[in-house]
Scaffold this motif. Structure first.
Motif, PDB file in Angstrom:
ATOM      1  N   SER A 203       0.816  -1.221   0.000  1.00  0.00           N
ATOM      2  CA  SER A 203       0.000   0.000   0.000  1.00  0.00           C
ATOM      3  C   SER A 203       0.846   1.267   0.000  1.00  0.00           C
ATOM      4  CB  SER A 203      -0.924   0.011   1.232  1.00  0.00           C
ATOM      5  OG  SER A 203      -0.150   0.147   2.426  1.00  0.00           O
ATOM      6  N   ALA A 204       2.170   1.108  -0.007  1.00  0.00           N
ATOM      7  CA  ALA A 204       3.047   2.272   0.074  1.00  0.00           C
ATOM      8  C   ALA A 204       2.817   3.271  -1.057  1.00  0.00           C
ATOM      9  CB  ALA A 204       4.509   1.837   0.108  1.00  0.00           C
ATOM     10  N   PRO A 205       2.755   2.842  -2.334  1.00  0.00           N
ATOM     11  CA  PRO A 205       2.527   3.838  -3.398  1.00  0.00           C
ATOM     12  C   PRO A 205       1.242   4.627  -3.210  1.00  0.00           C
ATOM     13  CG  PRO A 205       3.277   1.774  -4.346  1.00  0.00           C
ATOM     14  CD  PRO A 205       2.980   1.492  -2.898  1.00  0.00           C
ATOM     15  N   ASP A 206       0.161   3.938  -2.788  1.00  0.00           N
ATOM     16  CA  ASP A 206      -1.108   4.641  -2.596  1.00  0.00           C
ATOM     17  C   ASP A 206      -1.023   5.612  -1.419  1.00  0.00           C
ATOM     18  OD1 ASP A 206      -4.109   4.875  -3.116  1.00  0.00           O
ATOM     19  OD2 ASP A 206      -4.048   4.300  -1.003  1.00  0.00           O
ATOM     20  N   CYS A 207      -0.403   5.196  -0.301  1.00  0.00           N
ATOM     21  CA  CYS A 207      -0.271   6.081   0.866  1.00  0.00           C
ATOM     22  C   CYS A 207       0.597   7.295   0.546  1.00  0.00           C
ATOM     23  CB  CYS A 207       0.315   5.303   2.042  1.00  0.00           C
ATOM     24  SG  CYS A 207      -0.770   4.028   2.726  1.00  0.00           S
ATOM     25  N   ILE A 208       1.682   7.040  -0.184  1.00  0.00           N
ATOM     26  CA  ILE A 208       2.570   8.143  -0.564  1.00  0.00           C
ATOM     27  C   ILE A 208       1.827   9.144  -1.439  1.00  0.00           C
ATOM     28  CG2 ILE A 208       4.610   8.733  -1.928  1.00  0.00           C
ATOM     29  CD1 ILE A 208       5.844   6.079  -0.977  1.00  0.00           C
ATOM     30  N   SER A 209       1.065   8.638  -2.401  1.00  0.00           N
ATOM     31  CA  SER A 209       0.322   9.520  -3.299  1.00  0.00           C
ATOM     32  C   SER A 209      -0.684  10.369  -2.528  1.00  0.00           C
ATOM     33  CB  SER A 209      -0.393   8.675  -4.368  1.00  0.00           C
ATOM     34  OG  SER A 209      -1.173   9.488  -5.200  1.00  0.00           O
ATOM     35  N   GLU A 210      -1.384   9.745  -1.549  1.00  0.00           N
ATOM     36  CA  GLU A 210      -2.379  10.488  -0.772  1.00  0.00           C
ATOM     37  C   GLU A 210      -1.725  11.571   0.074  1.00  0.00           C
ATOM     38  OE1 GLU A 210      -6.218  11.455   0.731  1.00  0.00           O
ATOM     39  OE2 GLU A 210      -5.445  10.483  -1.089  1.00  0.00           O
ATOM     40  N   VAL A 211      -0.589  11.261   0.699  1.00  0.00           N
ATOM     41  CA  VAL A 211       0.096  12.264   1.524  1.00  0.00           C
ATOM     42  C   VAL A 211       0.634  13.395   0.650  1.00  0.00           C
ATOM     43  CG1 VAL A 211       2.067  12.673   3.054  1.00  0.00           C
ATOM     44  CG2 VAL A 211       0.649  10.647   3.367  1.00  0.00           C
ATOM     45  N   GLU A 212       1.177  13.071  -0.511  1.00  0.00           N
ATOM     46  CA  GLU A 212       1.677  14.112  -1.414  1.00  0.00           C
ATOM     47  C   GLU A 212       0.540  15.028  -1.877  1.00  0.00           C
ATOM     48  OE1 GLU A 212       5.633  12.064  -3.416  1.00  0.00           O
ATOM     49  OE2 GLU A 212       3.688  11.792  -4.382  1.00  0.00           O
ATOM     50  N   ARG A 213      -0.652  14.428  -2.080  1.00  0.00           N
ATOM     51  CA  ARG A 213      -1.801  15.248  -2.455  1.00  0.00           C
ATOM     52  C   ARG A 213      -2.172  16.209  -1.331  1.00  0.00           C
ATOM     53  NH1 ARG A 213      -7.199  15.465  -1.805  1.00  0.00           N
ATOM     54  NH2 ARG A 213      -7.167  13.743  -0.327  1.00  0.00           N
ATOM     55  N   PHE A 231       7.508  11.484   6.104  1.00  0.00           N
ATOM     56  CA  PHE A 231       6.768  10.240   5.867  1.00  0.00           C
ATOM     57  C   PHE A 231       7.011   9.736   4.447  1.00  0.00           C
ATOM     58  CE2 PHE A 231       3.061   8.210   3.993  1.00  0.00           C
ATOM     59  CZ  PHE A 231       2.776   7.191   4.893  1.00  0.00           C
ATOM     60  N   VAL A 232       6.927  10.639   3.472  1.00  0.00           N
ATOM     61  CA  VAL A 232       7.114  10.235   2.080  1.00  0.00           C
ATOM     62  C   VAL A 232       8.513   9.664   1.870  1.00  0.00           C
ATOM     63  CG1 VAL A 232       7.309  11.108  -0.282  1.00  0.00           C
ATOM     64  CG2 VAL A 232       5.391  11.821   1.159  1.00  0.00           C
ATOM     65  N   ASP A 233       9.536  10.328   2.413  1.00  0.00           N
ATOM     66  CA  ASP A 233      10.906   9.835   2.245  1.00  0.00           C
ATOM     67  C   ASP A 233      11.083   8.463   2.897  1.00  0.00           C
ATOM     68  OD1 ASP A 233      11.546  12.163   0.917  1.00  0.00           O
ATOM     69  OD2 ASP A 233      12.350  13.179   2.692  1.00  0.00           O
ATOM     70  N   MET A 234      10.609   8.329   4.122  1.00  0.00           N
ATOM     71  CA  MET A 234      10.742   7.058   4.830  1.00  0.00           C
ATOM     72  C   MET A 234       9.940   5.949   4.134  1.00  0.00           C
ATOM     73  SD  MET A 234      12.633   7.081   7.663  1.00  0.00           S
ATOM     74  CE  MET A 234      13.250   8.079   9.017  1.00  0.00           C
ATOM     75  N   ALA A 235       8.737   6.276   3.657  1.00  0.00           N
ATOM     76  CA  ALA A 235       7.909   5.281   2.980  1.00  0.00           C
ATOM     77  C   ALA A 235       8.588   4.779   1.711  1.00  0.00           C
ATOM     78  CB  ALA A 235       6.546   5.882   2.656  1.00  0.00           C
ATOM     79  N   ARG A 236       9.221   5.685   0.984  1.00  0.00           N
ATOM     80  CA  ARG A 236       9.940   5.267  -0.227  1.00  0.00           C
ATOM     81  C   ARG A 236      11.099   4.350   0.127  1.00  0.00           C
ATOM     82  NH1 ARG A 236       9.010   7.683  -5.022  1.00  0.00           N
ATOM     83  NH2 ARG A 236       7.521   9.404  -5.064  1.00  0.00           N
ATOM     84  N   CYS A 237      11.818   4.682   1.189  1.00  0.00           N
ATOM     85  CA  CYS A 237      12.921   3.814   1.613  1.00  0.00           C
ATOM     86  C   CYS A 237      12.398   2.441   2.029  1.00  0.00           C
ATOM     87  CB  CYS A 237      13.676   4.463   2.781  1.00  0.00           C
ATOM     88  SG  CYS A 237      14.595   5.955   2.348  1.00  0.00           S
ATOM     89  N   ALA A 238      11.284   2.404   2.782  1.00  0.00           N
ATOM     90  CA  ALA A 238      10.733   1.129   3.245  1.00  0.00           C
ATOM     91  C   ALA A 238      10.264   0.271   2.085  1.00  0.00           C
ATOM     92  CB  ALA A 238       9.580   1.386   4.214  1.00  0.00           C
ATOM     93  N   ALA A 239       9.721   0.916   1.045  1.00  0.00           N
ATOM     94  CA  ALA A 239       9.205   0.175  -0.105  1.00  0.00           C
ATOM     95  C   ALA A 239      10.269  -0.052  -1.170  1.00  0.00           C
ATOM     96  CB  ALA A 239       8.027   0.927  -0.696  1.00  0.00           C
ATOM     97  N   GLY A 240      11.477   0.442  -0.960  1.00  0.00           N
ATOM     98  CA  GLY A 240      12.530   0.279  -1.962  1.00  0.00           C
ATOM     99  C   GLY A 240      12.308   1.138  -3.186  1.00  0.00           C
ATOM    100  N   MET A 241      11.525   2.174  -3.052  1.00  0.00           N
ATOM    101  CA  MET A 241      11.252   3.084  -4.165  1.00  0.00           C
ATOM    102  C   MET A 241      12.341   4.160  -4.219  1.00  0.00           C
ATOM    103  SD  MET A 241       7.161   3.533  -3.477  1.00  0.00           S
ATOM    104  CE  MET A 241       6.954   4.727  -4.790  1.00  0.00           C
TER     105      MET A 241
END
Length: 786
Positions: A203-213, A231-241
């Motif tokens: 769900s990381a891409p969807d959560c990141i998109s919502e927070v960025e919005r 949050f966005v930076d950490m989420a990307r690191c956690a998801a390997g994005m």
């Protein structure tokens, strides 16, 4: 009658009281003092007790978002709600996007929240960001602004009015920005839990998109911006994005640690090589928590970055070696304060620049050096933002920076100047033509100031073009209609105007021009002979010859005024005056054709020198060459022999109008003129000695108050502080009396003002005006240093 009895009784009582107080004054004062202290202590005690009683209920009640750092302190022990007394809370579930749920009569279709009674993590029950359908949300006035929400908002603890407002906001798809930021944080807490506690990486891409919005919409909250970006930076690191490659910026994140994107980017580079180049070094130093850019670097950030690369490559031509004590390890601290979680990912294999053992101190110094070099440019932009791409602005930037970035205004000026010079390496034109080509603004009086002439010379230096006359090398200040000479020369052709050989030859040129102009007709042949004499001198460099030839061209067309020359001659010593006269006679008498005008010139010169008029004729008699003819020594006696062939008749050359300057004779007399070269070099310059003007004496106290300004500039500031404004002519007279240039004095005072007040102190025009509100600031400055 009754009224009189009452008034008499009152008077008697007051009189008795007065006598009692007077007779027992000490005792009365003591009793009042003790009573007052007792009452004061009782009041303070009651206030302290009341504050202690209400403190728990007020802790964390501020309606502002949570801080960036520091988890929430442990909440007080809570009593289970009545609806579930005697049983454990039912686990909540995640409602994915697209699933429609109705809570308390409000339908939410956007999902992305927890529904139920509570969540559980490491034995802890969490209900702060769980929508509990059993909690009341009935109210007639929803708390849209979130005024009733505490510092760390919790869905379980807020009022029904706040719950209703939160459900309404969720039902809009979280697109109504009129709702308070507290509602946004309650929703945001749930996304944190989903990604870093449940570890639902899918769900990381969807959560990141919502927070960025939400970040794009809720720019009104710096707190949410900080938490959201982290949050966005950490989420990307956690998801390997992948994270976006960081770019240098003058804005700071206000984070107590180096930003995650910078750590990841530099870690990836250090994993490949321990040496970083200027781009990565700049990212590192700008991300350091204790590095703050000054105004010059922020205002001129593009120029700062370009200058940084130049200076770094010069200081570290092979790059900077960086070593660290460990790799990157990230831990996410929830904005809700409910948990802390380790973040796994590829970054764990990268060296962490936050753990660098290499000192960044050289980089900090480099930042300061680059900023210092841009101070003047920054002050100009502070006064005139529109002058950013002007020719004059280019003077305030380092030469190598201009070559690196290019400068549109300077390139345009170079193109226009090439047209003026006709594509040649040298040209003669008018001063006004060059000033217009440079887009320089002339003063309203149309007079070119010394400062403006110097600025033009400095710009031409950067284009490798020399100008003559040039005030910086002993010339006069050419006015718009005066002729000037331009020629290509590295760095603008600098010379040492005090060098003896240069001064001597320049003096000879001036004398030759003044003498040639005596008959009112200076010919091209005379100028050619002077130029030939310059070329014959061995002890001159190529640039010195070029400047002297250019000087000769301009001064032949605009000879110095005789009256100005004569004015200065009487102050000279006897030996100096005779030497000056000898040089003038040598030039005039260099040919047989001496005109009356030239003789009159020599007479005036001798009179100004205090020498007898007869000396003119005796010296001319010695100087003017005679015809070369034989002298009879005995009576001729002819004898037979070989006849001597007759000489061919020599055709006499037609007389040339004006004087004929013999270049060979000039060279021979150079040795004689060396002794007066230093004297003559200054005789023909403009007389700029100002009339004496009374000026106030600056006090030591005021000089200390205006630290950074010397005495003369302080006097000018005090003058304007007293008067508020004065005519420019009066200001100019005052400045000249203190040996200051008007434009330079105004600029120096305004530069000082920018350092103190971030704005200019003086406004220039027909009147010099002190900015009214800064007069008060000056008074305050004087008081603080008194």
């Amino acid at each position: 009658m009754g009224l009189l009895l009452v008034l008499g009784a009152i008077y008697a009582v007051l009189s008795a009281a007065y006598r009692f107080v007077v007779e027992n004054l000490t005792a009365v004062v003591a009793v009042c003092t003790v009573s007052g202290l007792v009452l004061l202590l009782g009041y303070l005690s009651s206030k302290t007790k009341k504050r202690d009683e209400i403190a728990p209920s007020r802790s964390g009640v501020q309606p502002t978002p949570p801080p960036l750092v520091g988890p929430r302190t442990a909440a007080p022990e809570r009593i289970a709600p009545a609806y579930r007394r005697g049983r454990a809370a039912a686990p909540a579930r995640w409602v994915p996007p697209g699933e429609s749920v109705t809570v308390q009569g409000v339908t939410i279709a956007a999902g992305r929240f927890y529904l139920g009674e509570a969540l559980f993590s490491e034995g802890q029950e969490i209900d702060g960001y769980v929508i509990n359908p059993k909690l009341s949300a009935q109210t007639s006035r929803p708390d849209v602004a979130g005024d009733s929400m505490p510092y760390w908002p919790s869905y379980a603890d807020v009022t029904p009015a706040a719950r209703r407002a939160y459900l309404d906001w969720m039902s809009t798809g979280r697109r109504d920005d009129s709702y308070g930021i507290g509602h946004v944080f309650v929703f945001f807490y749930g996304l944190e839990h989903r990604l870093f506690v449940d570890r639902d990486v899918a769900s990381a891409p969807d959560c990141i998109s919502e927070v960025e919005r939400l970040l794009a919409r809720r720019v009104d909250s710096e707190s949410f911006q900080g938490y959201g970006r982290r949050f966005v930076d950490m989420a990307r690191c956690a998801a390997g994005m992948p994270l976006a490659v960081p770019q240098p910026s003058a804005e700071r994140s206000h984070s107590p640690e180096i930003d995650i994107p910078v750590r990841i980017h530099l870690g990836r580079r250090l994993a490949q090589s321990s040496t970083i180049l200027s781009e990565d070094a700049l990212l590192w130093v700008l991300a350091l928590p204790d590095v703050y850019l000054r105004t010059a670097a922020v205002r001129c950030f593009d120029e700062f970055v370009a200058l940084w690369h130049l200076r770094f490559r010069s200081a570290f031509p092979e790059g900077l070696d960086v070593s660290t004590s460990g790799n990157i390890d990230l831990r996410y601290e929830a904005a809700s304060g409910a948990f802390k979680a380790a973040v796994d990912g590829p970054h764990q294999a990268y060296p962490d620049v936050a753990k660098a053992t290499t000192s960044p101190e050289p980089l900090r110094h480099l930042v300061q050096e680059c900023t210092d070099e841009l101070d003047g440019f920054s002050r100009l932009l502070g006064r005139q933002p529109e002058a950013r791409n002007s020719v004059q602005a280019s003077l305030l930037l380092p030469q190598d920076l201009l070559s690196e970035i290019g400068f549109d205004a300077l390139r345009a000026f170079e193109g226009r100047l090439s047209e003026v010079m006709g594509g040649q390496s040298r040209a003669s034109t008018k001063m006004g033509t060059v000033l217009r080509a440079a887009d320089f603004d002339l003063p309203e009086n149309g007079k070119v100031s010394s400062g403006l002439a110097d600025q033009l010379g400095q710009v031409l230096d950067r284009l490798d073009i020399a100008i003559e006359p040039d005030r910086r090398f002993g010339g006069a200040v050419p006015q718009p209609e005066d002729q000037i000479f331009l020629f290509k020369a590295p760095g603008g052709g600098p010379v040492d105007p005090e060098r003896q050989a240069y001064r001597a030859m320049k003096a000879q040129v001036e004398v030759a021009v003044l003498a040639a102009a005596a008959d009112g007709d200076s010919s091209n042949e005379e100028m050619s002979r002077v130029i030939a004499g310059i070329r014959d001198v061995k002890d001159l460099s190529a640039v010195e010859r070029a400047r002297l030839i250019s000087f000769a061209v301009t001064i032949f067309n605009n000879p110095p005024k005789l009256s100005r020359v004569m004015k200065r001659l009487a102050e000279r010593s006897d030996a100096e005056r005779e030497a000056i006269a000898d040089v003038a006679v040598a030039v005039v008498g260099g040919d047989q054709n001496v005109r009356p005008d030239e003789v009159r010139f020599l007479e005036k010169l001798h009179k100004a020198l205090g020498l007898p008029k007869e000396r003119v004729y005796s010296e001319l008699h010695k100087t003017v060459p005679r015809a070369d003819e034989p002298v009879s020594l005995s009576v001729e006696r002819r004898e037979a022999g070989v006849p001597i062939p007759k000489e061919r008749p020599v055709v006499a050359a037609a007389p040339v109008a004006g004087i004929q300057i013999d270049a060979a004779r000039l060279a021979r007399t150079q040795r004689e003129t060396d002794a007066v070269a230093e004297l003559l070099a200054n005789i023909f310059e403009e007389d700029t000695t100002p009339a004496p003007v009374e000026t106030p004496v600056v006090s030591a106290a005021n000089e200390a108050s205006f630290e950074g300004l010397d005495g003369p500039h302080t006097e000018l500031v005090e003058l304007l502080e007293r008067k508020g404004s004065i005519a420019r002519a009066e200001f100019d007279q005052r400045a000249r009396a203190m040996k200051l240039l008007t434009d330079g004095a105004i600029e120096r005072i305004n530069d000082w003002s920018f350092d103190r007040f971030e704005e200019p102190l003086l406004e220039d025009g027909d009147e010099i005006v002190m900015v009214p509100h800064l007069r008060e600031r000056l008074a305050e400055l004087r008081e603080t240093t008194a």
